[in-house]
Design a protein around this motif. Structure first.
Motif, PDB file in Angstrom:
ATOM      1  N   PRO A  26      30.994  22.580  12.978  1.00 33.54           N
ATOM      2  CA  PRO A  26      32.459  22.496  13.000  1.00 33.54           C
ATOM      3  C   PRO A  26      33.154  23.141  11.809  1.00 33.54           C
ATOM      4  O   PRO A  26      34.346  23.446  11.889  1.00 33.54           O
ATOM      5  CB  PRO A  26      32.721  20.988  13.030  1.00 33.54           C
ATOM      6  CG  PRO A  26      31.498  20.359  12.460  1.00 33.54           C
ATOM      7  CD  PRO A  26      30.369  21.253  12.874  1.00 33.54           C
ATOM      8  N   PHE A  27      32.437  23.384  10.710  1.00 30.52           N
ATOM      9  CA  PHE A  27      33.075  23.964   9.530  1.00 30.52           C
ATOM     10  C   PHE A  27      32.925  25.490   9.469  1.00 30.52           C
ATOM     11  O   PHE A  27      33.385  26.118   8.525  1.00 30.52           O
ATOM     12  CB  PHE A  27      32.493  23.344   8.249  1.00 30.52           C
ATOM     13  CG  PHE A  27      32.987  21.947   7.981  1.00 30.52           C
ATOM     14  CD1 PHE A  27      34.097  21.723   7.175  1.00 30.52           C
ATOM     15  CD2 PHE A  27      32.367  20.851   8.557  1.00 30.52           C
ATOM     16  CE1 PHE A  27      34.570  20.434   6.933  1.00 30.52           C
ATOM     17  CE2 PHE A  27      32.816  19.559   8.331  1.00 30.52           C
ATOM     18  CZ  PHE A  27      33.926  19.347   7.522  1.00 30.52           C
ATOM     19  N   VAL A  28      32.290  26.092  10.465  1.00 31.12           N
ATOM     20  CA  VAL A  28      32.012  27.535  10.455  1.00 31.12           C
ATOM     21  C   VAL A  28      32.950  28.259  11.418  1.00 31.12           C
ATOM     22  O   VAL A  28      32.946  28.008  12.621  1.00 31.12           O
ATOM     23  CB  VAL A  28      30.546  27.814  10.825  1.00 31.12           C
ATOM     24  CG1 VAL A  28      30.292  29.322  10.894  1.00 31.12           C
ATOM     25  CG2 VAL A  28      29.610  27.165   9.810  1.00 31.12           C
ATOM     26  N   PHE A  29      33.767  29.177  10.873  1.00 31.14           N
ATOM     27  CA  PHE A  29      34.737  29.953  11.638  1.00 31.14           C
ATOM     28  C   PHE A  29      34.431  31.449  11.497  1.00 31.14           C
ATOM     29  O   PHE A  29      33.927  31.892  10.469  1.00 31.14           O
ATOM     30  CB  PHE A  29      36.157  29.715  11.105  1.00 31.14           C
ATOM     31  CG  PHE A  29      36.679  28.324  11.328  1.00 31.14           C
ATOM     32  CD1 PHE A  29      37.631  28.071  12.308  1.00 31.14           C
ATOM     33  CD2 PHE A  29      36.235  27.258  10.549  1.00 31.14           C
ATOM     34  CE1 PHE A  29      38.122  26.779  12.503  1.00 31.14           C
ATOM     35  CE2 PHE A  29      36.720  25.971  10.731  1.00 31.14           C
ATOM     36  CZ  PHE A  29      37.666  25.735  11.721  1.00 31.14           C
ATOM     37  N   ARG A  30      34.750  32.218  12.544  1.00 34.33           N
ATOM     38  CA  ARG A  30      34.669  33.676  12.457  1.00 34.33           C
ATOM     39  C   ARG A  30      36.085  34.229  12.555  1.00 34.33           C
ATOM     40  O   ARG A  30      36.820  33.899  13.490  1.00 34.33           O
ATOM     41  CB  ARG A  30      33.810  34.241  13.584  1.00 34.33           C
ATOM     42  CG  ARG A  30      33.465  35.715  13.354  1.00 34.33           C
ATOM     43  CD  ARG A  30      32.868  36.439  14.567  1.00 34.33           C
ATOM     44  NE  ARG A  30      32.099  35.629  15.468  1.00 34.33           N
ATOM     45  CZ  ARG A  30      30.765  35.489  15.452  1.00 34.33           C
ATOM     46  NH1 ARG A  30      30.046  36.105  14.533  1.00 34.33           N
ATOM     47  NH2 ARG A  30      30.152  34.734  16.361  1.00 34.33           N
ATOM     48  N   ILE A  31      36.461  35.103  11.626  1.00 35.03           N
ATOM     49  CA  ILE A  31      37.826  35.618  11.580  1.00 35.03           C
ATOM     50  C   ILE A  31      37.892  37.097  11.940  1.00 35.03           C
ATOM     51  O   ILE A  31      38.808  37.820  11.531  1.00 35.03           O
ATOM     52  CB  ILE A  31      38.479  35.357  10.202  1.00 35.03           C
ATOM     53  CG1 ILE A  31      37.620  35.926   9.061  1.00 35.03           C
ATOM     54  CG2 ILE A  31      38.714  33.871   9.999  1.00 35.03           C
ATOM     55  CD1 ILE A  31      38.291  35.840   7.703  1.00 35.03           C
ATOM     56  N   SER A  32      36.914  37.555  12.728  1.00 38.40           N
ATOM     57  CA  SER A  32      36.883  38.942  13.206  1.00 38.40           C
ATOM     58  C   SER A  32      36.148  38.960  14.539  1.00 38.40           C
ATOM     59  O   SER A  32      35.692  37.930  15.031  1.00 38.40           O
ATOM     60  CB  SER A  32      36.190  39.841  12.185  1.00 38.40           C
ATOM     61  OG  SER A  32      34.859  39.394  11.983  1.00 38.40           O
ATOM     62  N   ALA A  33      35.996  40.141  15.113  1.00 39.94           N
ATOM     63  CA  ALA A  33      35.330  40.261  16.406  1.00 39.94           C
ATOM     64  C   ALA A  33      33.832  39.996  16.282  1.00 39.94           C
ATOM     65  O   ALA A  33      33.229  40.215  15.228  1.00 39.94           O
ATOM     66  CB  ALA A  33      35.563  41.654  16.981  1.00 39.94           C
ATOM     67  N   SER A  34      33.224  39.548  17.378  1.00 38.06           N
ATOM     68  CA  SER A  34      31.787  39.301  17.412  1.00 38.06           C
ATOM     69  C   SER A  34      31.059  40.507  18.011  1.00 38.06           C
ATOM     70  O   SER A  34      31.678  41.398  18.608  1.00 38.06           O
ATOM     71  CB  SER A  34      31.479  38.062  18.255  1.00 38.06           C
ATOM     72  OG  SER A  34      31.696  38.340  19.628  1.00 38.06           O
ATOM     73  N   ASP A  35      29.727  40.525  17.865  1.00 38.41           N
ATOM     74  CA  ASP A  35      28.928  41.597  18.462  1.00 38.41           C
ATOM     75  C   ASP A  35      29.104  41.652  19.972  1.00 38.41           C
ATOM     76  O   ASP A  35      29.032  42.726  20.574  1.00 38.41           O
ATOM     77  CB  ASP A  35      27.445  41.396  18.148  1.00 38.41           C
ATOM     78  CG  ASP A  35      27.108  41.670  16.689  1.00 38.41           C
ATOM     79  OD1 ASP A  35      27.897  42.365  16.030  1.00 38.41           O
ATOM     80  OD2 ASP A  35      26.068  41.188  16.227  1.00 38.41           O
ATOM     81  N   THR A  36      29.297  40.500  20.587  1.00 39.08           N
ATOM     82  CA  THR A  36      29.507  40.477  22.027  1.00 39.08           C
ATOM     83  C   THR A  36      30.711  41.324  22.397  1.00 39.08           C
ATOM     84  O   THR A  36      30.670  42.129  23.342  1.00 39.08           O
ATOM     85  CB  THR A  36      29.713  39.031  22.519  1.00 39.08           C
ATOM     86  OG1 THR A  36      28.561  38.262  22.170  1.00 39.08           O
ATOM     87  CG2 THR A  36      29.907  38.990  24.028  1.00 39.08           C
ATOM     88  N   GLN A  37      31.784  41.183  21.629  1.00 35.98           N
ATOM     89  CA  GLN A  37      32.989  41.953  21.891  1.00 35.98           C
ATOM     90  C   GLN A  37      32.815  43.417  21.510  1.00 35.98           C
ATOM     91  O   GLN A  37      33.168  44.321  22.268  1.00 35.98           O
ATOM     92  CB  GLN A  37      34.163  41.337  21.121  1.00 35.98           C
ATOM     93  CG  GLN A  37      34.504  39.921  21.569  1.00 35.98           C
ATOM     94  CD  GLN A  37      35.380  39.188  20.559  1.00 35.98           C
ATOM     95  OE1 GLN A  37      35.106  39.178  19.370  1.00 35.98           O
ATOM     96  NE2 GLN A  37      36.429  38.541  21.057  1.00 35.98           N
ATOM     97  N   LEU A  38      32.234  43.678  20.322  1.00 31.94           N
ATOM     98  CA  LEU A  38      32.111  45.041  19.818  1.00 31.94           C
ATOM     99  C   LEU A  38      31.093  45.855  20.614  1.00 31.94           C
ATOM    100  O   LEU A  38      31.366  46.984  21.034  1.00 31.94           O
ATOM    101  CB  LEU A  38      31.705  45.013  18.340  1.00 31.94           C
ATOM    102  CG  LEU A  38      32.728  44.407  17.379  1.00 31.94           C
ATOM    103  CD1 LEU A  38      32.080  44.111  16.026  1.00 31.94           C
ATOM    104  CD2 LEU A  38      33.919  45.344  17.190  1.00 31.94           C
TER     105      LEU A  38
END
Length: 380
Positions: free
Chosen positions: A141-153
């Motif tokens: 719950p404390f881990v956030f991603r603030i950019s695109a993921s490999d799935t998207q890229l």
């Protein structure tokens, strides 16, 4: 407020010291951690991330935010993880021990994956730009991603290769890092779905400099191009060696090679047949983006690279969450961050249940005159 001096000097000194103590107690310091590759072949991107965080902190401190009834000052604790998982674990522990309230980074998925458990268990918010999907799929719950993921890229580049470049045969090379392999896997899935044949799958490392054996094998496969899962230092050398072997096909890759450093390594071989994606809008195409780029250049005497704008935004949305929660305690502001809806330089920030961005715009770039140049938005 001016002190009224009284005859007894000792009494005046005591009053002054008490007043100073009260002022000090009224200000709280928020330690902000940053972990990234500040040395080695990826140092340019690590420093770019650090600059984005630093610029945001300087502006927040100029505003003088009040959180929990106290004037709040942010201080940066930046540490070099060298893009290495073992070093990254030591760095993460140091940041946790220093009682940072948030950790920005890492840049590398290979570092982010192991430290995410440590940071989450410590109850510290981590806001990363590392793109391997598994980082946010383990329920921390404390881990956030603030950019695109490999799935998207990777998926976007697979579709682009088929629909825009009309490729039918392509080779794939990755550097065996968590980032490079994950990105390549996502590209392959999308490429196959769009009718592209993967004629070769080769492996190297993120320290490699000689790709001749790999390229000689690929040349015999009649591939129309290569997709490279890895970082700009190796991608630049790979492109240069492609040209030396007379391989004039395309080079495609991910966001970690998508900056002007690629052309510094690969020289004139990095041309209009090189394509790569970046998460977020083109800075030059929005007023806020142009202002950020100008301010960044003025402050650091260089242009922003890949993720400085996202890290700048990250600092600001964390500060917004703290203000709304009226607390700098990660346990208290984390739920607010989970539900935040905010616009920044690099896009709109709203998280899904895995704490990935619900909407991460992706721009595809090619290279002209040694610099990444965005394609028309219609090139999807």
């Amino acid at each position: 407020m001016k002190q009224r001096w009284i005859a007894n000097g000792l009494a005046a000194l005591a009053c002054g010291m008490m007043s100073m103590g009260a002022l000090a107690a009224g200000e709280q310091v928020v330690m902000v951690g940053l972990t990234g590759p500040l040395t080695g072949s990826q140092a340019a991107t690590g420093k770019d991330d650090e600059n984005g965080v630093r610029l945001a902190i300087e502006r927040l401190n100029a505003k003088g935010l009040v959180i929990g009834g106290q004037k709040t000052r942010f201080e940066l604790m930046s540490m070099d993880d060298a893009g290495d998982p073992r070093t990254g674990m030591a760095v993460a522990q140091s940041l946790v021990d220093a009682k940072v309230k948030v950790i920005f980074g890492p840049f590398n998925s290979g570092v982010a994956i192991p430290i995410s458990s440590l940071v989450n268990n410590a109850g510290v918010v981590m806001a990363t730009v590392a793109s391997n999907p598994s980082i946010t799929q383990r329920g921390y719950p404390f881990v956030f991603r603030i950019s695109a993921s490999d799935t998207q890229l990777g998926s976007r580049m697979g579709a682009f290769a088929a629909k825009n470049l009309s490729l039918k045969r392509i080779a794939v090379v990755d550097d065996r890092t968590a980032y490079g392999q994950g990105l390549a896997d996502q590209f392959i899935n999308a490429a196959k779905e769009n009718g592209i044949e993967i004629v070769a799958r080769e492996y190297t490392s993120d320290k490699a400099t000689d790709f001749n054996a790999i390229l000689t094998h690929i040349k015999g496969s009649n591939a129309q191009g290569i997709f490279y899962g890895g970082y700009y230092a190796q991608a630049g050398a790979l492109r240069m060696q492609m040209k030396r072997l007379g391989m004039t096909g395309y080079l495609l890759g991910g966001d970690a090679m998508c900056n002007e450093e690629l052309a510094k390594v690969g020289g004139s071989s990095v041309d209009a047949s090189v394509y790569c994606p970046q998460g977020g809008p083109v800075l030059s195409q929005t007023p806020a983006g142009r202002q950020f780029a100008a301010d960044y250049a003025k402050r650091f005497n260089t242009s922003p690279l890949t993720y400085s704008a996202a890290l700048y935004d990250g600092v600001n949305i964390v500060a917004q969450a703290m203000v709304k929660a009226d607390s700098i305690d990660p346990a208290k502001y984390r739920p607010v961050l989970q539900d935040i809806k905010a616009d920044g330089i690099s896009g709109h920030y709203q998280f899904n249940q895995d704490r990935d961005l619900t909407d991460s715009p992706i721009t595809i770039y090619t290279y002209r005159n040694g610099a990444p140049s965005p394609l028309d938005p219609a090139a999807k």
